[in-house]
Each structure stands twice: as structure tokens, then as C-alpha cells.
Design a protein around this motif. Structure first.
Motif, mmCIF file in Angstrom:
data_model
loop_
_atom_site.group_PDB
_atom_site.id
_atom_site.type_symbol
_atom_site.label_atom_id
_atom_site.label_comp_id
_atom_site.label_asym_id
_atom_site.label_seq_id
_atom_site.Cartn_x
_atom_site.Cartn_y
_atom_site.Cartn_z
ATOM 1 N N THR A 1 0.813 -1.217 0.000
ATOM 2 C CA THR A 1 0.000 0.000 0.000
ATOM 3 C C THR A 1 0.844 1.265 0.000
ATOM 4 O OG1 THR A 1 -1.624 -1.255 1.281
ATOM 5 C CG2 THR A 1 -1.965 1.125 1.104
ATOM 6 N N PRO B 1 -3.352 -2.656 -7.717
ATOM 7 C CA PRO B 1 -4.299 -3.251 -6.777
ATOM 8 C C PRO B 1 -4.614 -2.261 -5.664
ATOM 9 C CG PRO B 1 -2.455 -4.733 -7.207
ATOM 10 C CD PRO B 1 -2.080 -3.399 -7.764
ATOM 11 N N GLN C 1 -12.624 -6.151 -9.389
ATOM 12 C CA GLN C 1 -11.511 -6.889 -10.002
ATOM 13 C C GLN C 1 -11.991 -8.248 -10.491
ATOM 14 O OE1 GLN C 1 -7.951 -6.130 -10.740
ATOM 15 N NE2 GLN C 1 -8.862 -7.765 -11.949
ATOM 16 N N ARG D 1 -6.194 -2.218 -1.731
ATOM 17 C CA ARG D 1 -6.747 -2.861 -0.546
ATOM 18 C C ARG D 1 -6.331 -2.081 0.686
ATOM 19 N NH1 ARG D 1 -5.877 -6.236 3.692
ATOM 20 N NH2 ARG D 1 -3.850 -7.206 3.291
ATOM 21 N N GLU E 1 -10.331 -7.269 -2.695
ATOM 22 C CA GLU E 1 -9.431 -6.386 -3.430
ATOM 23 C C GLU E 1 -10.145 -5.717 -4.599
ATOM 24 O OE1 GLU E 1 -5.123 -7.411 -4.449
ATOM 25 O OE2 GLU E 1 -6.100 -7.553 -6.405
ATOM 26 N N SER F 1 -10.741 -12.166 -9.536
ATOM 27 C CA SER F 1 -10.239 -12.303 -8.166
ATOM 28 C C SER F 1 -10.794 -13.563 -7.523
ATOM 29 C CB SER F 1 -10.666 -11.097 -7.320
ATOM 30 O OG SER F 1 -10.019 -9.925 -7.735
ATOM 31 N N SER G 1 -12.332 -12.532 -2.127
ATOM 32 C CA SER G 1 -11.414 -11.396 -2.067
ATOM 33 C C SER G 1 -12.168 -10.067 -2.022
ATOM 34 C CB SER G 1 -10.493 -11.412 -3.287
ATOM 35 O OG SER G 1 -9.711 -10.238 -3.342
#
Length: 325
Positions: free
Chosen positions: A147, A169, A208, A171, A217, A211, A215
């Protein structure tokens, strides 16, 4: 036969995720830069090189130039290699970013960052394999490793006038069982903010496709025309909202998003006067996308009939999440 190929029937489950990422990036690229010819588009992808989605994207965008930073190149047939505009580099992320910053050509750049597909940190890999419940410490490792690195990269690339967008990505940290005891140790904390708050780059967020089923994400896209800025996000509220979303709803949102991207690819090809490449490549691309549209539309209809809630895909933004109470 090429005419019978499609996303779900010929692309392995493990490759669909990054195929969706690549297609989405190219759609965003073309929508935001309609005046830029495909030959003047350069895709710099850190971490996506070994995945089997690359030959498909090369064939869909034969005039675009791809710069892939990976430890191992994806195997590509000799026939396809003859006409490819692709270069492979065994670069670190820092080296990749420096090359982007130093670029002085006439092309416009889309940058994709997928650290997880470049080098998987051993500790996190072992943690995932052991299926150990996350802790504040493991979430801090994830934050430091991914991140924070993505946010710093976005801030750097926002200074490059030749970069159109950055895809990565997305998250936020999870609320862990030891948050009450160890929450003060979280490495994303800022002394100016409450513990449930954190800084996050402002970007668009998308489902996404491909995935894992459970998930949470998302895919973040930073559009450089808007510059770089940060919002204060209530990450506790975001985590709770994500986990209150049913698996079925998440799957439907992802499928709706994939259908939208496939249909947009068709529309953009028409708007630009047809696809690039020779006759055989154009015919394959039209058939592949057309078959995939029909296939994913059927998937969406199946998921809709099984889902009691009315779900309509809508892009999110970090700014919107900063208002969650």
C-alpha cells in the motif's frame, strides 16, 4: 479455431484477472486520449510479464508498445514475436519508476504496477499458505510492502507529463482480532488522525474480475489529469462495508464490470475506424471479443437470476469513501 476462442473458454482462471486489468487499462487509455494513435501508446507493466494474458493483449493492440518488467518473460510463439512491439526488463520497481520518469519520447504512457506478480515476499507467501489469521503486525507488513509503495509511486508518477494513468491493486487494512490490543502499533497510523482514519491517494476504484471469490481487493486507477491528492478515509467503515457485501453481489459486480469493458472495447474499435493489425489479427480480435461478450453476458444473466438483490456496477472513488461515517 481462432473464431471459437473466448475469455472464459480459453483463458485460464489464473490469467483472467490480469487480462481484465490490461483490457481495462487500454480502454481507459483510449477514452481519455482519443487523439492519441495506438502507435503512440506505451504500456509499462511492472509484474505482469509471465502471465498468459500478454499474448492476447499484444494481439488486441498490435500497434501499441509494451514495456514489461518481470523476472521471467511470458512464452510467446515465434509467429507472434515477429510483429511484437514489446521489450522485457529484469528491473526492480525503483528501476522501473526511474525509467518512466526519465522517458523523453513522444509516446503517452499507461503504467501498471503489480508487485505481487513480480516478487512475492517470502513471509507473506508463508502466511498465506499457512492460512494464519491476520494480525495488526501482518497487516502492517502488507501496508509497508504494498500500500505505501503504491501510494509513493503514484505521487512520483503524477509529476510526469507523459504518464496518462497508473493502475494498481487497491486494498485497505483489515480489522483484525487483535486490533483492540495492538491497534496502536499499526504502521499506517498518523498522529494527526484518529485510529480509524488513514491517508489514501484519490483514485477511481473498480471491481476486479478474476479475483478469488471471497477477495475484497479492488483495482485502483489514478488519472493524472486530476493530479495527485490524498483523502482521509475511515478504513474501519470501509472494511465493514466490504465484508457486509455478499459474495454473490461481489461476483455479479465483477461480471458486470467485465462485460462493460468488453463492450467498450468493441465500441472504441468502431469509433477509431476499426482495429489495428493485419486482416488475420483483426478477424481474430473481433471474434474473440464478440464471443467473450456473449459468454460474459450469459454469466451476468445467470448471476442476476441467482441474486435476490438488484446490483448495478458503479465505479467508486476514494473521495466517496472519505465521507463514510
Amino acid at each position: 479455431m481462432a473464431g471459437s476462442q473466448s475469455l472464459l473458454s480459453t483463458v485460464s482462471a489464473s490469467n483472467r484477472k490480469l487480462f481484465a486489468v490490461g483490457l481495462h487499462t487500454m480502454n481507459e487509455f483510449q477514452v481519455r486520449c482519443p487523439e492519441v494513435k495506438q502507435a503512440d501508446m506505451r504500456v509499462v507493466w511492472f509484474g505482469g510479464g509471465l502471465q498468459g494474458q500478454m499474448p492476447l493483449l499484444f494481439a488486441l493492440y498490435p500497434d501499441a508498445e509494451f514495456e514489461i518488467h518481470t523476472q521471467r518473460a511470458c512464452p510467446v510463439s515465434a509467429e507472434l514475436k515477429q510483429n511484437l512491439k514489446v521489450s522485457y526488463h529484469k528491473s526492480s520497481m525503483e528501476e522501473c519508476l526511474r525509467q518512466v520518469e526519465a522517458y523523453e519520447g513522444k509516446q503517452k504512457l499507461a503504467v501498471l504496477l503489480d508487485m505481487d506478480y513480480h516478487i512475492k515476499p517470502g513471509e507473506l507467501a508463508a502466511l498465506n499458505k499457512a492460512n494464519i489469521p491476520p494480525t495488526v503486525e501482518s497487516e502492517s507488513v502488507h501496508y509497508d510492502t504494498y500500500t505505501a509503495q503504491y501510494a509513493a509511486a503514484c505521487e512520483r508518477l503524477a509529476r510526469c507529463p507523459h504518464v496518462v494513468l497508473v493502475s494498481m491493486p487497491f486494498r485497505l487494512p483489515w480489522i483484525t482480532n487483535d486490533i483492540a490490543e495492538n491497534g496502536h502499533k499499526a504502521r499506517w497510523l498518523d498522529a494527526r488522525l484518529e485510529r480509524h482514519e488513514m491517508w489514501c491517494p484519490n483514485m477511481l476504484l473498480f471491481p476486479q474480475f478474476g479475483s478469488r471469490v471471497k477477495s475484497t481487493e479492488l483495482r485502483g486507477v489514478l488519472v493524472m489529469a486530476g493530479g495527485f491528492s490524498m483523502s482521509i478515509v475511515n478504513w474501519h467503515a470501509v472494511d465493514e462495508a466490504m465484508y457486509k457485501t455478499t459474495t454473490e453481489t461481489r461476483e455479479l459486480e465483477r461480471a458486470q464490470f467485465m462485460l462493460l469493458q468488453l463492450e467498450l472495447n468493441q465500441a472504441l474499435a468502431t469509433a477509431r475506424g476499426g482495429r489495428a493489425g493485419d486482416e488475420g489479427v483483426r478477424a481474430w480480435a473481433d471474434a474473440f471479443i464478440g464471443n467473450s461478450v456473449a459468454e460474459v453476458r450469459a454469466l451476468v444473466q445467470s448471476l442476476e437470476s441467482a441474486n435476490p438483490e438488484k446490483v448495478l456496477y458503479k465505479e467508486r472513488s476514494v473521495c466517496a469513501w472519505s465521507e463514510i461515517a
